[in-house]
Design a protein around this motif. Sequence first.
Motif, PDB file in Angstrom:
ATOM      1  N   ILE A  80       0.827  -1.212   0.000  1.00 17.98           N
ATOM      2  CA  ILE A  80       0.000   0.000   0.000  1.00 17.98           C
ATOM      3  C   ILE A  80       0.860   1.260   0.000  1.00 17.98           C
ATOM      4  O   ILE A  80       2.020   1.242   0.400  1.00 17.98           O
ATOM      5  N   GLY A  81       0.279   2.327  -0.453  1.00 14.08           N
ATOM      6  CA  GLY A  81       0.956   3.620  -0.477  1.00 14.08           C
ATOM      7  C   GLY A  81      -0.035   4.687  -0.869  1.00 14.08           C
ATOM      8  O   GLY A  81      -0.976   4.420  -1.643  1.00 14.08           O
ATOM      9  N   SER A  82       0.127   5.888  -0.323  1.00 15.75           N
ATOM     10  CA  SER A  82      -0.760   7.027  -0.618  1.00 15.75           C
ATOM     11  C   SER A  82      -2.233   6.667  -0.423  1.00 15.75           C
ATOM     12  O   SER A  82      -3.093   7.081  -1.207  1.00 15.75           O
ATOM     13  N   LYS A  96      -9.150   1.264  -0.193  1.00 18.93           N
ATOM     14  CA  LYS A  96      -8.511   2.565   0.121  1.00 18.93           C
ATOM     15  C   LYS A  96      -8.548   2.796   1.630  1.00 18.93           C
ATOM     16  O   LYS A  96      -9.415   2.281   2.326  1.00 18.93           O
ATOM     17  N   GLY A  97      -7.584   3.584   2.122  1.00 20.65           N
ATOM     18  CA  GLY A  97      -7.544   3.909   3.551  1.00 20.65           C
ATOM     19  C   GLY A  97      -6.141   3.713   4.106  1.00 20.65           C
ATOM     20  O   GLY A  97      -5.193   3.475   3.349  1.00 20.65           O
ATOM     21  N   ASP A  98      -6.051   3.795   5.444  1.00 17.92           N
ATOM     22  CA  ASP A  98      -4.734   3.532   6.026  1.00 17.92           C
ATOM     23  C   ASP A  98      -4.535   2.018   6.143  1.00 17.92           C
ATOM     24  O   ASP A  98      -5.446   1.230   5.852  1.00 17.92           O
ATOM     25  N   ALA A  99      -3.337   1.632   6.594  1.00 20.01           N
ATOM     26  CA  ALA A  99      -2.987   0.201   6.599  1.00 20.01           C
ATOM     27  C   ALA A  99      -3.968  -0.612   7.444  1.00 20.01           C
ATOM     28  O   ALA A  99      -4.407  -1.700   7.031  1.00 20.01           O
ATOM     29  N   ALA A 100      -4.334  -0.065   8.613  1.00 21.56           N
ATOM     30  CA  ALA A 100      -5.231  -0.826   9.502  1.00 21.56           C
ATOM     31  C   ALA A 100      -6.605  -1.011   8.867  1.00 21.56           C
ATOM     32  O   ALA A 100      -7.200  -2.096   8.923  1.00 21.56           O
ATOM     33  N   MET A 101      -7.101   0.054   8.237  1.00 18.95           N
ATOM     34  CA  MET A 101      -8.416  -0.017   7.584  1.00 18.95           C
ATOM     35  C   MET A 101      -8.395  -1.020   6.418  1.00 18.95           C
ATOM     36  O   MET A 101      -9.302  -1.843   6.262  1.00 18.95           O
ATOM     37  N   ILE A 102      -7.334  -0.929   5.600  1.00 16.21           N
ATOM     38  CA  ILE A 102      -7.236  -1.834   4.457  1.00 16.21           C
ATOM     39  C   ILE A 102      -7.131  -3.282   4.931  1.00 16.21           C
ATOM     40  O   ILE A 102      -7.757  -4.182   4.358  1.00 16.21           O
ATOM     41  N   LEU A 130      -2.469 -12.966   5.546  1.00 18.13           N
ATOM     42  CA  LEU A 130      -2.560 -11.654   4.893  1.00 18.13           C
ATOM     43  C   LEU A 130      -1.438 -10.763   5.415  1.00 18.13           C
ATOM     44  O   LEU A 130      -1.282 -10.600   6.626  1.00 18.13           O
ATOM     45  N   MET A 131      -0.658 -10.216   4.505  1.00 21.39           N
ATOM     46  CA  MET A 131       0.422  -9.295   4.880  1.00 21.39           C
ATOM     47  C   MET A 131       0.143  -7.944   4.237  1.00 21.39           C
ATOM     48  O   MET A 131      -0.102  -7.881   3.024  1.00 21.39           O
ATOM     49  N   VAL A 132       0.163  -6.880   5.027  1.00 20.84           N
ATOM     50  CA  VAL A 132      -0.045  -5.533   4.486  1.00 20.84           C
ATOM     51  C   VAL A 132       1.233  -4.738   4.738  1.00 20.84           C
ATOM     52  O   VAL A 132       1.652  -4.562   5.885  1.00 20.84           O
ATOM     53  N   ASN A 133       1.865  -4.287   3.666  1.00 21.54           N
ATOM     54  CA  ASN A 133       3.136  -3.559   3.801  1.00 21.54           C
ATOM     55  C   ASN A 133       3.031  -2.165   3.205  1.00 21.54           C
ATOM     56  O   ASN A 133       2.496  -1.992   2.139  1.00 21.54           O
TER      57      ASN A 133
END
Lengths: 78, 383
Positions: free
Chosen positions: B13-15, B355-361, B380-383
Amino acid sequence: MCHAIPAQVIEIDKASDMATVSLDGVKKDVSLALVQDVEIGDYLLVHVGYALNKVSEEEAQRTLELFAEMAQLDGAQP
Amino acid sequence: MGIEGSLAINLEIGSGHVRKVDISSSRPVHASRIFQGKEIQEVLKTVPMLFSVCGTAQACAGIMACEHALGMAPSLEIAQQRACLVRMENLREQLWRILLEWPGFLDETPDQQSMMSALALQREHRQLVTDGRNPFLLPGDGHVQELADVRELSNSLAELLESMVYGILPQHWLDITQLEGLENWCRSGATVAARTIGNVLDQDWCDLGACQIEALPDLDLEQLHKLMQDDEFVERPQWLGSCRETTSCTRTDSPLLQQLRSRYGNGLLVRLVARLTEIAQLSDNLSPAISTQNCKVEAGDAINPGIAQVAAARGQLVHRLQLEEGLVRRYQILAPTEWNFHPQGLVATALATLKGDAAMIEQQAHLLINAIDPCVGYELMVN
């Protein structure tokens, strides 16, 4: 796909309704909430953290042999 | 990783949005190779032992593919028994998501007691329908079981569903045809299902993950035969050059779903409501005396290889086998997870819209993955 693996119960925590099972030497904690009358030494079919049902030792061994065979074959050329 | 395999889903994720989705699978998709060289009867007994989560659908697809290869057809009664056993298994699997997994999204406790009751009803249904016989073996023993009367069991199931899922009788829930009615039902908050759908409405997540992946159509068997000659197709299937979806959402319809689809596409709300709709519809269709639509009765053509399709809990399941002098020469299984979790498929496309911040996504991704439902564990890995 859709595999539930037989594993032997080595420890039971009645307070939390959880069991520790051994699968090929690897210990895992599973919930006993969906099965009844489980005792140490029983074989359980395990899927994503739950014991689904009890199986006989004979059926467990047969299924584990099949999984071992499967693990050897998967990835090999047809 | 266990021998059952798993899925690794990585989101970069980014922006405030997902830049890249990477799905890799360690699922043993060629596990059915162990059947090669074995006698068909042994294989038919083994299939539900190995693929035990959807063991009934797997056993059904196995025997039907075998009959197809041998030029045989089951009696209508046996076909009806098989079909209604598959429907009951599908109902159980959909209930599992709602009773044991949906509570986690609301920080509630899984309803294991209700799930146990549902499992007991499934065992009772099987005994009632089959009288203890196995309708998934070849050849049949000639015994024709009188079609079971499952009305009493259906009533018990309806009561269970009323208390644990709908708060009203399932057939009354099916009378909800408009979004407004669904909102009113959610406001009752009587069950975890109502609270989960209410939460999706409150959070404005109705169209979460909506994307343009088309439903897998009825498969042309001749074309399927050709495609399955290539093992890569079984690993990463596409139909006519594009990824497809095959889930309970693509096969379930109702006036309410039609309205929701027109507003929210194939987003999260439609997926959750489709699951509830399918359970209610299945609960009224547990008699063997109704159509065999999820396990079509087809006379075999004795042309090897045999092929069969079954509407399993997570989508269309295909078994294809080739026999030679009573032994299995080749056996392939194409499971719905390979369609839905294809690296460029439904889940990848849906997750890419978040869309959203890392926790939301991360929270939304778990909801979507659960709604589409892999048949194995996933990380699930969110980076």
